[in-house]
Design an enzyme around this catalytic site. Structure first.
Site, PDB file in Angstrom:
ATOM      1  N   HIS A 287       0.827  -1.207   0.000  1.00  0.00           N
ATOM      2  CA  HIS A 287       0.000   0.000   0.000  1.00  0.00           C
ATOM      3  C   HIS A 287       0.866   1.264   0.000  1.00  0.00           C
ATOM      4  O   HIS A 287       0.724   2.123  -0.880  1.00  0.00           O
ATOM      5  CB  HIS A 287      -0.900  -0.027   1.247  1.00  0.00           C
ATOM      6  CG  HIS A 287      -1.824   1.138   1.351  1.00  0.00           C
ATOM      7  ND1 HIS A 287      -3.150   1.053   1.023  1.00  0.00           N
ATOM      8  CD2 HIS A 287      -1.622   2.420   1.763  1.00  0.00           C
ATOM      9  CE1 HIS A 287      -3.732   2.238   1.213  1.00  0.00           C
ATOM     10  NE2 HIS A 287      -2.822   3.078   1.672  1.00  0.00           N
ATOM     11  N   GLU A 288       1.765   1.352   0.961  1.00  0.00           N
ATOM     12  CA  GLU A 288       2.608   2.544   1.045  1.00  0.00           C
ATOM     13  C   GLU A 288       3.586   2.617  -0.123  1.00  0.00           C
ATOM     14  O   GLU A 288       3.942   3.706  -0.575  1.00  0.00           O
ATOM     15  CB  GLU A 288       3.349   2.581   2.382  1.00  0.00           C
ATOM     16  CG  GLU A 288       2.453   2.549   3.617  1.00  0.00           C
ATOM     17  CD  GLU A 288       1.383   3.625   3.643  1.00  0.00           C
ATOM     18  OE1 GLU A 288       1.591   4.686   3.005  1.00  0.00           O
ATOM     19  OE2 GLU A 288       0.343   3.416   4.299  1.00  0.00           O
ATOM     20  N   HIS A 291       1.892   4.396  -2.903  1.00  0.00           N
ATOM     21  CA  HIS A 291       2.018   5.845  -2.679  1.00  0.00           C
ATOM     22  C   HIS A 291       3.421   6.317  -3.049  1.00  0.00           C
ATOM     23  O   HIS A 291       3.603   7.355  -3.696  1.00  0.00           O
ATOM     24  CB  HIS A 291       1.777   6.170  -1.203  1.00  0.00           C
ATOM     25  CG  HIS A 291       0.339   6.184  -0.782  1.00  0.00           C
ATOM     26  ND1 HIS A 291      -0.622   6.926  -1.418  1.00  0.00           N
ATOM     27  CD2 HIS A 291      -0.293   5.554   0.252  1.00  0.00           C
ATOM     28  CE1 HIS A 291      -1.786   6.764  -0.805  1.00  0.00           C
ATOM     29  NE2 HIS A 291      -1.612   5.929   0.208  1.00  0.00           N
ATOM     30  N   GLU A 317      -4.556   7.628  -3.441  1.00  0.00           N
ATOM     31  CA  GLU A 317      -5.054   6.386  -2.851  1.00  0.00           C
ATOM     32  C   GLU A 317      -5.274   5.310  -3.905  1.00  0.00           C
ATOM     33  O   GLU A 317      -5.159   4.115  -3.622  1.00  0.00           O
ATOM     34  CB  GLU A 317      -6.341   6.636  -2.067  1.00  0.00           C
ATOM     35  CG  GLU A 317      -6.148   7.387  -0.767  1.00  0.00           C
ATOM     36  CD  GLU A 317      -5.226   6.669   0.201  1.00  0.00           C
ATOM     37  OE1 GLU A 317      -5.173   5.424   0.184  1.00  0.00           O
ATOM     38  OE2 GLU A 317      -4.546   7.358   0.982  1.00  0.00           O
TER      39      GLU A 317
END
Length: 521
Positions: A287-288, A291, A317
């Protein structure tokens, strides 16, 4: 364009970007290595920096330079785009070509400045100080399971945000919450989001009921401990495969994983490690890392201008959720990663790949948003959106928030928290004063489904690449269609150009129904 006008604007943007980077670094340190006793001083430092940033952004000389630069652009025949509608976002007509880099940087700068000039410097400093104090109070309230320790700070932040919103001004026909939304998702309005969330709930709630009623797959991790150092090394291996440049970024550990970009060449990620749940760290890193790839892919040639930033938080996101779910929970991806997981953790050697894939995609009603599956996740966000609207509309008082939270969880997900730490105190966002942020998670999920569908069409060998651990073709497609544009266009217009569709739930619904239909035991 007369170079003196642009040079004045460019110098102003360069200073503002440098101040942003300094404040971001202090925030990263606050969440990773700052000693507990240093919290008060850090609040003062951030308050001073944010006050200086606001002062520079709102300086009359910068406003005059922007006007002169815009006038020169018009004289050269450049289109004068005033907002997302004119630029093809939020229902507008798409322009033939993206705006010039100078015009795009000016448009982004004017958007931020027009909001900032309406907010008193005193309020900016007060918000910064209260955010730091609220963060400390939130951590202590979580540890003690005492919402009443955090409630006064949330009351204060809510009052400050109301003051900020009223200073900026509510758009015609809109409401207070629209102003907060606009700061994260330019041009988005409650009038658009409320029906979208209602539509999502209309088909998600019965889908959750149907999927959660299935016999749960065996949990291959139950009753076992997994070495945190091995988990850490696996997350770094995945980051490298994704194409995250560790010479231009780093990963650290924090309670609540997050990503902060100081510059495309300095991007900070964090993850968290749990001995009994190794996939928590892995999915946090995916997830990160999504980003982080966006931050590293921004137009570095324009790093000193406002063009070098994400088009919106929702689009940001979309990148994290795409990597976490559409890649990270896919069968092809686990054909590559499962052997590596088993190599690091021999206790998993006998796990059947199909059974493991079903376990990774288990749908269950859980209390914690960050640990929820991709089917139930948006119901967690819907609740937060509903509660924030209530607080801004004045129909929900802060003191009544825990009960409203618990009742909402029961209504939407069929579970009820027993402690504030697993309920109303679980998220850090309100401690940061980030009211209006939560809807961007759902906007991101919807964008992610559309982008991944378009990437699959453009990259017919994508499944084979994922199964072989070749993740760079997907990263490069996203870099071409999303990352490199920065704030050149509004988020929805970038998605429309890449996929042929704007914000809608059709691709997301089709993805979930096809995937979980095939996962039936």
């Amino acid at each position: 364009m007369p170079e003196n006008a642009w040079e004045l604007v460019a110098a102003g943007m360069a200073d503002l970007r440098a101040l942003q980077g300094a404040a971001t670094l202090l925030t990263w340190d606050q969440e990773t290595y700052l000693p507990k006793a240093g919290a008060e001083a850090r609040g003062e430092q951030l308050s001073a920096l944010q006050g200086l940033y606001h002062e520079k952004l709102t300086a009359p000389a910068l406003g005059d330079a922007i006007l002169a630069a815009e006038k020169a652009l018009r004289a050269e025949g450049q289109p004068d785009e005033a907002g997302p509608e004119r630029a093809g976002g939020m229902g507008g007509t798409p322009p033939a070509d993206p705006p010039s880099s100078r015009h795009a940087a000016l448009r982004a700068l004017r958007f931020d400045r027009d909001r900032a000039v309406k907010v008193p410097a005193r309020l900016v400093r007060e918000l910064a100080r209260e955010q730091s104090a609220a963060l400390v109070a939130w951590r202590e309230a979580r540890e003690q399971d005492r919402f009443d320790r955090f409630a006064p700070h949330l009351e204060r932040l809510l009052a400050l945000r109301r003051e900020q919103v009223q200073a900026i001004g509510v758009p015609a026909g809109g409401e207070l919450y629209d102003v907060l939304l606009d700061g994260y998702e330019e041009g988005m309005r409650v009038a658009r989001l409320e029906p979208l969330f209602q539509q999502l709930q209309g088909w998600l709630v019965p889908l959750v009921e149907r999927l959660a009623a299935r016999p749960p797959p065996p949990d291959p991790f139950a009753g076992r401990r997994f070495d945190p150092e091995q988990q850490w090394q696996l997350t770094l291996e995945v980051l490298a495969a994704m194409g995250f440049d560790l010479d231009a970024g780093r990963q650290d550990r924090s309670i609540h994983p997050f990503t902060l970009g100081l510059d495309p060449r300095d991007v900070r990620l964090t993850t968290h490690l749990h001995e009994e749940a190794p996939l928590s760290a892995l999915f946090s890193t995916l997830h990160e890392g999504g980003h982080g790839l966006y931050e590293q892919g921004l137009p570095v040639a324009h790093r000193r201008t406002f063009l070098c930033a994400a088009a919106s938080l929702g689009l940001h996101e979309s990148q994290s959720r795409l990597w976490e779910n559409l890649v990270g929970r896919s069968r092809p991806f686990w054909r590559w990663l499962l052997p590596r997981l088993q190599q690091r953790f021999p206790a998993l050697a006998g796990v059947d790949p199909d059974a493991f894939h079903r376990a990774v995609n288990r749908v269950e009603r859980t209390l914690i948003r960050t640990e929820s599956d991709e089917v139930t996740y948006n119901l967690h966000v819907a609740l937060r959106f509903e509660l924030e609207l209530g607080m801004l509309r004045g129909t929900l008082q802060v003191k009544d928030l825990p009960a409203a939270w618990d009742d909402g969880m029961q209504r939407l997900l069929g579970v009820r928290p027993h402690r504030a730490a697993e309920g109303v105190l679980q998220d850090i966002h309100w401690a940061w004063g980030e009211l209006g942020y939560f809807p961007t998670y759902t906007v991101g999920n919807l964008y992610a489904a559309s982008l991944f569908a378009a990437a699959r069409t453009a990259l017919p060998g994508l499944d084979g690449d994922l199964a072989a651990g070749r993740l760079l073709p997907l990263r490069d497609w996203l870099r071409e269609h999303v990352h490199r544009h920065g704030r050149a266009l509004p988020a929805e217009e970038l998605v429309r150009r890449a996929t042929g569709r704007g914000l809608q739930d059709g691709d997301f619904r089709a993805y979930l129904e096809a995937k979980y239909g095939a996962l039936a035991p």
